[in-house]
Design a protein around this motif. Structure first.
Motif, PDB file in Angstrom:
ATOM      1  N   THR A  74      11.436 -25.477 -52.008  1.00  0.00           N
ATOM      2  CA  THR A  74      10.646 -24.473 -51.283  1.00  0.00           C
ATOM      3  C   THR A  74       9.883 -25.101 -50.129  1.00  0.00           C
ATOM      4  O   THR A  74       9.854 -24.562 -49.008  1.00  0.00           O
ATOM      5  N   MET A  75       9.268 -26.248 -50.384  1.00  0.00           N
ATOM      6  CA  MET A  75       8.518 -26.933 -49.331  1.00  0.00           C
ATOM      7  C   MET A  75       9.426 -27.441 -48.219  1.00  0.00           C
ATOM      8  O   MET A  75       9.092 -27.371 -47.034  1.00  0.00           O
ATOM      9  N   LEU A  76      10.610 -27.937 -48.598  1.00  0.00           N
ATOM     10  CA  LEU A  76      11.542 -28.450 -47.593  1.00  0.00           C
ATOM     11  C   LEU A  76      12.060 -27.330 -46.694  1.00  0.00           C
ATOM     12  O   LEU A  76      12.197 -27.506 -45.470  1.00  0.00           O
ATOM     13  N   MET A  77      12.319 -26.160 -47.283  1.00  0.00           N
ATOM     14  CA  MET A  77      12.761 -25.030 -46.470  1.00  0.00           C
ATOM     15  C   MET A  77      11.657 -24.578 -45.519  1.00  0.00           C
ATOM     16  O   MET A  77      11.927 -24.184 -44.377  1.00  0.00           O
ATOM     17  N   GLU A  78      10.414 -24.642 -45.991  1.00  0.00           N
ATOM     18  CA  GLU A  78       9.287 -24.324 -45.111  1.00  0.00           C
ATOM     19  C   GLU A  78       9.191 -25.335 -43.976  1.00  0.00           C
ATOM     20  O   GLU A  78       8.929 -24.973 -42.820  1.00  0.00           O
ATOM     21  N   LEU A  79       9.432 -26.600 -44.287  1.00  0.00           N
ATOM     22  CA  LEU A  79       9.390 -27.649 -43.263  1.00  0.00           C
ATOM     23  C   LEU A  79      10.509 -27.465 -42.245  1.00  0.00           C
ATOM     24  O   LEU A  79      10.313 -27.663 -41.038  1.00  0.00           O
ATOM     25  N   MET A  80      11.690 -27.065 -42.725  1.00  0.00           N
ATOM     26  CA  MET A  80      12.835 -26.886 -41.833  1.00  0.00           C
ATOM     27  C   MET A  80      12.610 -25.740 -40.850  1.00  0.00           C
ATOM     28  O   MET A  80      13.159 -25.744 -39.740  1.00  0.00           O
ATOM     29  N   LYS A  81      11.811 -24.768 -41.235  1.00  0.00           N
ATOM     30  CA  LYS A  81      11.570 -23.606 -40.374  1.00  0.00           C
ATOM     31  C   LYS A  81      10.460 -23.850 -39.347  1.00  0.00           C
ATOM     32  O   LYS A  81      10.281 -23.046 -38.434  1.00  0.00           O
ATOM     33  N   MET A  82       9.736 -24.942 -39.520  1.00  0.00           N
ATOM     34  CA  MET A  82       8.651 -25.241 -38.582  1.00  0.00           C
ATOM     35  C   MET A  82       9.215 -25.775 -37.269  1.00  0.00           C
ATOM     36  O   MET A  82      10.204 -26.505 -37.262  1.00  0.00           O
ATOM     37  N   PRO A  83       8.615 -25.399 -36.120  1.00  0.00           N
ATOM     38  CA  PRO A  83       9.077 -25.922 -34.831  1.00  0.00           C
ATOM     39  C   PRO A  83       8.809 -27.419 -34.736  1.00  0.00           C
ATOM     40  O   PRO A  83       7.756 -27.909 -35.150  1.00  0.00           O
ATOM     41  N   THR A  84       9.781 -28.178 -34.216  1.00  0.00           N
ATOM     42  CA  THR A  84       9.633 -29.624 -34.074  1.00  0.00           C
ATOM     43  C   THR A  84       9.828 -29.987 -32.606  1.00  0.00           C
ATOM     44  O   THR A  84      10.943 -30.179 -32.139  1.00  0.00           O
ATOM     45  N   ASP A  85       8.717 -30.081 -31.879  1.00  0.00           N
ATOM     46  CA  ASP A  85       8.780 -30.438 -30.457  1.00  0.00           C
ATOM     47  C   ASP A  85       8.910 -31.944 -30.258  1.00  0.00           C
ATOM     48  O   ASP A  85       9.419 -32.396 -29.240  1.00  0.00           O
TER      49      ASP A  85
END
Length: 260
Positions: A74-85
């Protein structure tokens, strides 16, 4: 004012990213350590070191690791959805994703081995105890009447032993069903993560799918080589046939000329 607000939002997102990354990394290490412990326990099954206490510990660590894997997913999917500039964040995200999937593969492989050994144990117990479903089926009433007090005590001990075996068998069958459900849950985690990572434009392959993909490519290449070889052989045969036909025609013409 507006710029300061935007900067605050960026800092907050960065802090959230770092916190999630650290927690995920810590969980991956815990899962990996648990998988190593589980693997040692599974290797002790069906050996002199096997015991009910060992199986209980294995069941406990498996349940804990299963929950930890779900939370980490669950946490990894949340991390994957975060914008990474920042490139560093993208590298961190991809590294954690690869490490987690590799650890999850190892966890699922250990689960499957444990389930397989448990099924083998259940089959052996059932084969050795044909009357396991009826632990009180120990003989006719006439025989019980003839038994003395000592034999009656032995009969009760045998009955209690059968009851314990029946309880252990039922517990093992429950453990097998739970393991199979957990394995299905891990498969679902793979699917969910694959969907999220695919949406981010990344490519995710588990160990099994990578091996399968490579195998398909090799088989395809072999088929193409075989087809090319067959085509060359057919072409060579055709040239030989044409040459033979030409020789026969020339021979017939020469025979006719010399005959005349």
């Amino acid at each position: 004012m507006n710029s300061s607000y935007q900067g605050g939002v960026v800092d907050e997102e960065t802090d959230t990213f770092q916190t999630l990354s650290q927690t995920i990394g810590s969980n991956i290490k815990k899962i990996s350590h648990n998988v190593s412990s589980m693997s040692k326990m599974v290797n002790q099954l069906q050996t002199p070191q096997d015991s009910q206490e060992l199986r209980k510990q294995l069941r406990q660590i498996q349940n804990y690791t299963q929950k930890l894997a779900k939370d980490t997913s669950t946490m990894l999917m949340e991390l994957m959805k975060m914008p990474t500039d920042h490139p560093a964040q993208k590298l961190t995200r991809d590294r954690l994703s690869d490490e987690y999937l590799a650890t999850l593969n190892a966890f699922q492989a250990t689960q499957r081995t444990a389930a397989q050994k448990s099924k083998e144990d259940v089959r052996k117990v059932k084969a050795q105890n044909i009357n396991i479903g009826d632990p009180f089926a120990m003989g006719g009433n006439k025989e019980l009447v003839k038994m003395g007090e000592t034999n009656t005590r032995k009969q009760e001990q045998m009955t209690m032993q059968k009851e314990r075996e029946l309880q252990e068998l039922e517990q093992r069958e429950r453990d097998i069903r739970q393991l199979e459900n957990d394995i299905m849950d891990v498969n679902q985690i793979f699917k969910n993560l694959g969907t999220v990572i695919h949406d981010q434009g990344a490519i995710v392959d588990s160990i099994e799918s990578s091996v399968e993909y490579t195998s398909q490519n090799v088989e395809s290449a072999v088929q193409e080589i075989q087809q090319a070889g067959n085509y060359k052989n057919k072409l060579r045969k055709k040239k030989v046939y044409l040459t033979l036909i030409l020789i026969v025609i020339i021979s017939i013409i020469l025979i006719i000329i010399f005959h005349n």
